[in-house]
Motif scaffolding. Structure first.
Motif, PDB file in Angstrom:
ATOM      1  N   UNK A  58       0.844  -1.351   0.196  1.00 39.48           N
ATOM      2  CA  UNK A  58       0.067  -0.020  -0.168  1.00 39.48           C
ATOM      3  C   UNK A  58       0.830   1.234   0.035  1.00 39.48           C
ATOM      4  N   UNK A  59       2.000   1.427   0.542  1.00 36.53           N
ATOM      5  CA  UNK A  59       2.726   2.408   1.023  1.00 36.53           C
ATOM      6  C   UNK A  59       4.133   2.492   0.267  1.00 36.53           C
ATOM      7  N   UNK A  60       4.521   1.630  -0.254  1.00 33.99           N
ATOM      8  CA  UNK A  60       5.688   1.609  -0.997  1.00 33.99           C
ATOM      9  C   UNK A  60       6.929   1.347  -0.271  1.00 33.99           C
ATOM     10  N   UNK A  61       8.312   1.305  -1.016  1.00 26.84           N
ATOM     11  CA  UNK A  61       9.588   1.488  -0.535  1.00 26.84           C
ATOM     12  C   UNK A  61       9.789   2.841   0.032  1.00 26.84           C
ATOM     13  N   UNK A  62       9.253   3.727   0.143  1.00 31.45           N
ATOM     14  CA  UNK A  62       9.797   5.020   0.589  1.00 31.45           C
ATOM     15  C   UNK A  62       9.250   5.210   2.050  1.00 31.45           C
ATOM     16  N   UNK A  63       8.428   4.398   2.280  1.00 31.21           N
ATOM     17  CA  UNK A  63       7.553   4.391   3.680  1.00 31.21           C
ATOM     18  C   UNK A  63       7.914   2.991   4.335  1.00 31.21           C
ATOM     19  N   UNK A  64       7.999   2.008   3.865  1.00 32.69           N
ATOM     20  CA  UNK A  64       8.291   0.742   4.408  1.00 32.69           C
ATOM     21  C   UNK A  64       9.502   0.395   4.101  1.00 32.69           C
ATOM     22  N   UNK A  65      10.663   0.348   4.960  1.00 31.06           N
ATOM     23  CA  UNK A  65      12.005   0.296   4.586  1.00 31.06           C
ATOM     24  C   UNK A  65      12.465  -1.034   5.329  1.00 31.06           C
ATOM     25  N   UNK A  66      12.863  -1.860   4.393  1.00 28.70           N
ATOM     26  CA  UNK A  66      13.743  -3.159   4.855  1.00 28.70           C
ATOM     27  C   UNK A  66      15.144  -2.645   5.042  1.00 28.70           C
ATOM     28  N   UNK A  67      15.853  -3.236   6.275  1.00 30.67           N
ATOM     29  CA  UNK A  67      16.877  -2.623   6.610  1.00 30.67           C
ATOM     30  C   UNK A  67      17.853  -3.844   6.848  1.00 30.67           C
ATOM     31  N   UNK A  68      19.146  -3.449   6.732  1.00 29.75           N
ATOM     32  CA  UNK A  68      20.198  -4.447   6.991  1.00 29.75           C
ATOM     33  C   UNK A  68      20.122  -5.279   8.464  1.00 29.75           C
ATOM     34  N   UNK A  69      20.672  -6.343   8.440  1.00 27.90           N
ATOM     35  CA  UNK A  69      20.731  -6.709   9.978  1.00 27.90           C
ATOM     36  C   UNK A  69      21.602  -6.238  10.892  1.00 27.90           C
ATOM     37  N   UNK A  70      21.424  -4.965  11.317  1.00 25.94           N
ATOM     38  CA  UNK A  70      22.490  -4.213  11.946  1.00 25.94           C
ATOM     39  C   UNK A  70      21.334  -3.141  12.782  1.00 25.94           C
ATOM     40  N   UNK A  71      21.296  -3.842  13.970  1.00 24.96           N
ATOM     41  CA  UNK A  71      20.292  -3.052  14.648  1.00 24.96           C
ATOM     42  C   UNK A  71      20.798  -1.813  15.307  1.00 24.96           C
ATOM     43  N   UNK A  72      22.115  -1.460  15.469  1.00 25.24           N
ATOM     44  CA  UNK A  72      22.717  -0.288  15.790  1.00 25.24           C
ATOM     45  C   UNK A  72      22.343   0.636  14.813  1.00 25.24           C
ATOM     46  N   UNK A  73      22.708   0.349  13.524  1.00 25.56           N
ATOM     47  CA  UNK A  73      22.326   1.329  12.612  1.00 25.56           C
ATOM     48  C   UNK A  73      21.185   1.799  12.223  1.00 25.56           C
ATOM     49  N   UNK A  74      20.135   0.919  12.046  1.00 24.80           N
ATOM     50  CA  UNK A  74      18.787   1.319  11.663  1.00 24.80           C
ATOM     51  C   UNK A  74      17.926   1.801  13.157  1.00 24.80           C
ATOM     52  N   UNK A  75      18.352   1.493  14.293  1.00 25.94           N
ATOM     53  CA  UNK A  75      17.670   2.256  15.405  1.00 25.94           C
ATOM     54  C   UNK A  75      18.382   3.675  15.449  1.00 25.94           C
ATOM     55  N   UNK A  76      19.452   3.538  15.196  1.00 27.00           N
ATOM     56  CA  UNK A  76      20.179   5.147  15.368  1.00 27.00           C
ATOM     57  C   UNK A  76      19.655   5.983  14.107  1.00 27.00           C
ATOM     58  N   UNK A  77      19.324   5.280  12.937  1.00 26.71           N
ATOM     59  CA  UNK A  77      18.589   6.011  11.884  1.00 26.71           C
ATOM     60  C   UNK A  77      17.213   6.521  12.105  1.00 26.71           C
ATOM     61  N   UNK A  78      16.471   5.710  12.692  1.00 27.89           N
ATOM     62  CA  UNK A  78      15.261   6.052  13.345  1.00 27.89           C
ATOM     63  C   UNK A  78      15.184   6.934  14.345  1.00 27.89           C
ATOM     64  N   UNK A  79      16.255   7.056  15.174  1.00 27.45           N
ATOM     65  CA  UNK A  79      16.112   8.244  16.440  1.00 27.45           C
ATOM     66  C   UNK A  79      16.252   9.432  15.448  1.00 27.45           C
ATOM     67  N   UNK A  80      17.478   9.364  14.567  1.00 31.51           N
ATOM     68  CA  UNK A  80      17.759  10.725  13.653  1.00 31.51           C
ATOM     69  C   UNK A  80      16.579  11.163  12.897  1.00 31.51           C
ATOM     70  N   UNK A  81      15.799  10.283  12.324  1.00 28.75           N
ATOM     71  CA  UNK A  81      14.417  10.595  11.352  1.00 28.75           C
ATOM     72  C   UNK A  81      13.559  11.340  12.348  1.00 28.75           C
ATOM     73  N   UNK A  82      13.365  10.521  13.782  1.00 24.36           N
ATOM     74  CA  UNK A  82      12.345  11.197  14.584  1.00 24.36           C
ATOM     75  C   UNK A  82      12.805  12.620  14.965  1.00 24.36           C
ATOM     76  N   UNK A  83      13.998  12.679  15.091  1.00 24.29           N
ATOM     77  CA  UNK A  83      14.279  14.229  15.588  1.00 24.29           C
ATOM     78  C   UNK A  83      14.425  15.251  14.679  1.00 24.29           C
ATOM     79  N   UNK A  84      14.280  14.596  13.341  1.00 25.67           N
ATOM     80  CA  UNK A  84      14.026  15.738  12.153  1.00 25.67           C
ATOM     81  C   UNK A  84      12.655  15.793  11.617  1.00 25.67           C
ATOM     82  N   UNK A  85      11.791  15.366  12.279  1.00 27.05           N
ATOM     83  CA  UNK A  85      10.298  15.611  11.516  1.00 27.05           C
ATOM     84  C   UNK A  85       9.518  14.391  11.293  1.00 27.05           C
TER      85      UNK A  85
END
Length: 742
Positions: A58-85
């Motif tokens: 329904x929402x496509x690859x820009x809003x449903x993001x498969x990540x590598x198996x690296x929790x530190x990277x994508x949780x950090x990216x999610x925190x940055x995304x949250x802090x920026x809107x």
């Protein structure tokens, strides 16, 4: 409203929020479902357990993001995304993996608001599975919510059912602070009725799943279900329990826990997390510090042993529900620790039950026994082959002992959890085994047997000239149907004690007014004229030429307006404490009902509706709050109040309707003390549908009847005359006060 699984409720919460807010995104390992194996179909799986299935499509690859198996990277990216809107929902998969990204959660996400003087927002939700019970062993079975609860700046949510999961997750996505949202992996197939619309459940307010007088039980997540199972058994033994689901560990609803302990004097805490520094210890300290004098017995904890989770339970290890029951029994009877008493099951007997080889498995076939009755087995020995729709697998013995009974026959299909055999010591008597089997089977099948052939009618949502109305339409007969119209803030549940009885010989329709219950939340102008037009549209849609209108409170004003505008559609009237017959209104009630968003603030408001204030409890208040949490419900109530109670007075004067329209059979019952229609400080029972000369209530046919208090049964004179319609009084009395308003 429809039945949804825990998995579907979580999926629906994310889907609704992604449709509502383009800033919501989903991140995580395989949340898009991978490539579907050899088929190459994107979103074939929808995540490791199918929770996010369909979102990528329904929402496509820009809003449903498969990540590598690296929790530190994508949780950090999610925190940055949250802090920026953005408003990310990041899936950690198993909570056990948090060690890989704890710095991003503990030292970054949780601290942003504090480090930037309250100016920074971090609307991040981290979803993760937790808990034992799926034979996932030590690295995939932990319950780490105390770890997150310990970190200031995080909100920690543990839903206990599909309804709770959907409302709490929507609340989490809309929250401006980081939220850890923990889902017990054994619960994904649990089902219950869940509203189709979006709704929120506030953090920091516990839910009482049942109320009792003897013992308070506090439990988290899946343990709430097990605590209620134990409470059911204790109820049959004469011990009544209050079960508290805190919903969130941070913030924690301390007041509800302390209030309930003050009421019962006894406390049992069921906590799946490791026993040192867990929530059971935290709540024990809270009660010991602030409610010690209220305790009639020592606090008891139902907790696991202090070691990593095993692959499976050892022989004789009682399950949490059974341990909770044992603790509750000893608390209720104040038995000392040394006098444990026996468990509900004999611990020398081990049940062999149909296993669950996958989250979607609901039944299995006993393909064949591998051990004969009387054989001695060791824990881990193969006992039988179990066949499912996907696999055939060997069932290993859960304990050492003698296979005393083979209950299931080869080729027999049984539900997960059904008894297939019994292990016991050689010296256990046959009589004890027979009693064990009989009790096990009785408890396993009791709920199914009770409801197998008696499914009550369910309301449905129908289209009424472009509006969605929830309708419960039951009964048959030749006479004109009855239509039940509830009051401000009510729903079809208000007619619980009347509906079926009235339908014994005729068709009876109850429906939720627009803006109420399960109907659409568009109330138009919110006026009596608007609601009356909806009544006529409903009659048209259902093919009803005319109907008896039985109406309460604001619904009474709707019924009178319908008589004014469409008299040929009304066969008779029965009005219960109707609005529209005088200017007075208790705005403390109206405003309080609209604004109250917690049990503590709502209960005093609901008390206006009944003479016996003891009828209003936490469970009733929570049912009302379920309706008010629906998106648009409170706005609809505000519109209705503005249209009908402007400047603190009733807008419509419908008294002339009783005198000017052609007489209709019917009767008006007006409470002599109806505080919902009275302003504060003014005596009730004046100038509300009453004959001013004799201070008696008018009836719609010009007769005068004796008024009754709102919570009492209706008088026998409240009869739909000249039509053969049954007396409302003889059909169960006045509508129950739950959800009814002035």
């Amino acid at each position: 409203m429809s039945k949804k699984s825990f998995r579907q409720a979580i999926n629906e919460a994310m889907r609704l929020e992604m449709r509502r807010d383009p800033r919501v995104i989903i991140m995580g390992e395989d949340v898009a479902g991978g490539q579907g194996g050899s088929s190459g179909v994107v979103d074939a799986w929808g995540g490791v357990l199918g929770v996010t299935k369909g979102l990528y499509t329904e929402f496509g690859p820009e809003r449903v993001l498969d990540t590598p198996i690296t929790e530190a990277s994508y949780i950090g990216a999610a925190a940055g995304a949250a802090a920026t809107g953005l408003r990310p929902v990041a899936e950690l998969m198993f909570v056990d993996f948090v060690g890989s990204c704890l710095d991003q959660i503990m030292n970054q996400t949780a601290k942003f608001r504090y480090m930037f003087g309250g100016k920074a927002r971090t609307p991040l939700v981290i979803r993760a599975m937790f808990g034992a019970g799926f034979n996932a062993a030590a690295q995939h079975s932990q319950a780490l919510y105390p770890l997150f609860t310990h970190i200031p700046g995080l909100k920690v949510v543990i839903p206990s059912s599909p309804y709770e999961a959907k409302g709490l997750l929507i609340e989490a996505i809309r929250d401006d602070d980081p939220v850890i949202f923990l889902e017990h992996k054994v619960m994904y197939d649990d089902e219950e009725e869940v509203p189709d619309e979006a709704y929120t459940i506030p953090f920091g307010e516990a839910n009482l799943t049942r109320e009792g007088d003897d013992v308070t039980i506090v439990a988290f997540g899946r343990m709430v279900k097990l605590a209620n199972e134990a409470a059911d058994k204790l109820e049959r033994q004469g011990i009544s329990c209050t079960v508290i689901d805190p919903r969130t560990t941070s913030p924690l609803d301390r007041d509800t826990i302390l209030d309930c302990v003050a009421d019962t004097g006894r406390l049992v805490i069921v906590d799946e997390s490791s026993p040192r520094c867990n929530m059971a210890a935290d709540i024990s300290a809270l009660v010991a510090e602030e409610a010690f004098d209220a305790l009639k017995a020592p606090i008891r904890r139902v907790i696991p042993p202090p070691h990593p989770g095993p692959l499976r339970l050892s022989a004789g290890s009682p399950l949490p529900a059974r341990r909770c029951e044992d603790r509750g029994r000893r608390q209720g009877r104040h038995e000392p620790q040394s006098h444990r008493g026996s468990l509900i099951m004999n611990v020398s007997i081990t049940p062999i039950t149909m296993p669950k080889f996958g989250l979607a498995m609901t039944e299995g076939k006993l393909a064949g026994w591998m051990v004969r009755p009387g054989a001695t087995v060791k824990a881990g020995d193969d006992l039988a082959d179990i066949e499912t729709s996907k696999i055939t697998n060997a069932y290993e013995s859960p304990a050492a002992g003698v296979l005393r009974r083979q209950i299931a026959q080869e080729g027999e299909m049984l539900a997960v959890g059904a008894l297939i055999g019994v292990l016991a010591d050689a010296d256990t008597s046959d009589a004890d085994i027979d009693a064990f089997i009989a009790q096990f089977n009785a408890e396993f099948s009791a709920g199914t047997a009770e409801n197998a052939d008696d499914t009550p009618p369910e309301p449905s949502v129908i289209d009424v000239k472009g509006r969605s109305l929830r309708v419960l339409d039951i009964g048959h007969g030749d006479g004109d149907p009855i239509v039940l119209i509830h009051g401000f803030g009510g729903d079809i549940g208000n007619w619980l004690f009347n509906h079926a009885a009235l339908a014994s010989d005729r068709r009876v329709i109850a429906f939720d007014l627009p803006g109420h219950g399960g109907s659409g939340k568009d109330v138009g102008a919110g006026s009596l004229e608007f609601f009356s037009s909806v009544v006529v549209d409903l009659l048209d849609t259902l093919g009803i030429e005319r109907a008896h209108l039985v109406a309460h409170s604001l619904g009474g004003g709707v019924a009178l307006t319908t008589v004014k505008n469409a008299p040929s559609r009304v066969a008779s009237l029965a009005l219960l404490a109707p609005a529209g017959l005088g200017p007075d209104i208790n705005m403390a009630f109206i405003d309080g009902f609209i604004t109250a968003d917690r049990q503590k603030t709502l209960i005093p408001v609901l008390s206006y509706l009944v003479h016996d204030k003891g009828l209003i409890g936490r469970k009733m208040a929570d049912d009302v709050l379920r309706y008010k949490r629906l998106d648009g419900a409170v706005d609809a109530l505000r519109q209705v109040a503005a249209a009908n109670f402007a400047d603190g007075r009733q807008t419509d004067n419908l008294r002339p309707v009783l005198e000017s329209v052609p007489p209709h059979p019917g009767h008006l019952g007006q409470g002599r003390r109806n505080p919902a229609l009275q302003p504060r400080g003014r005596p009730a029972g004046r100038d509300h549908g009453r004959d001013p000369a004799r201070n008696r209530p008018y009836a719609a046919d010009g007769t005068v009847g004796r008024g009754q208090q709102q919570d009492q049964n209706l008088p026998d004179t409240l009869t739909l005359r000249k039509t053969g319609a049954p007396s409302a009084a003889k059909a169960g009395g006045a509508p129950r006060p739950h959800n009814t308003c002035g």
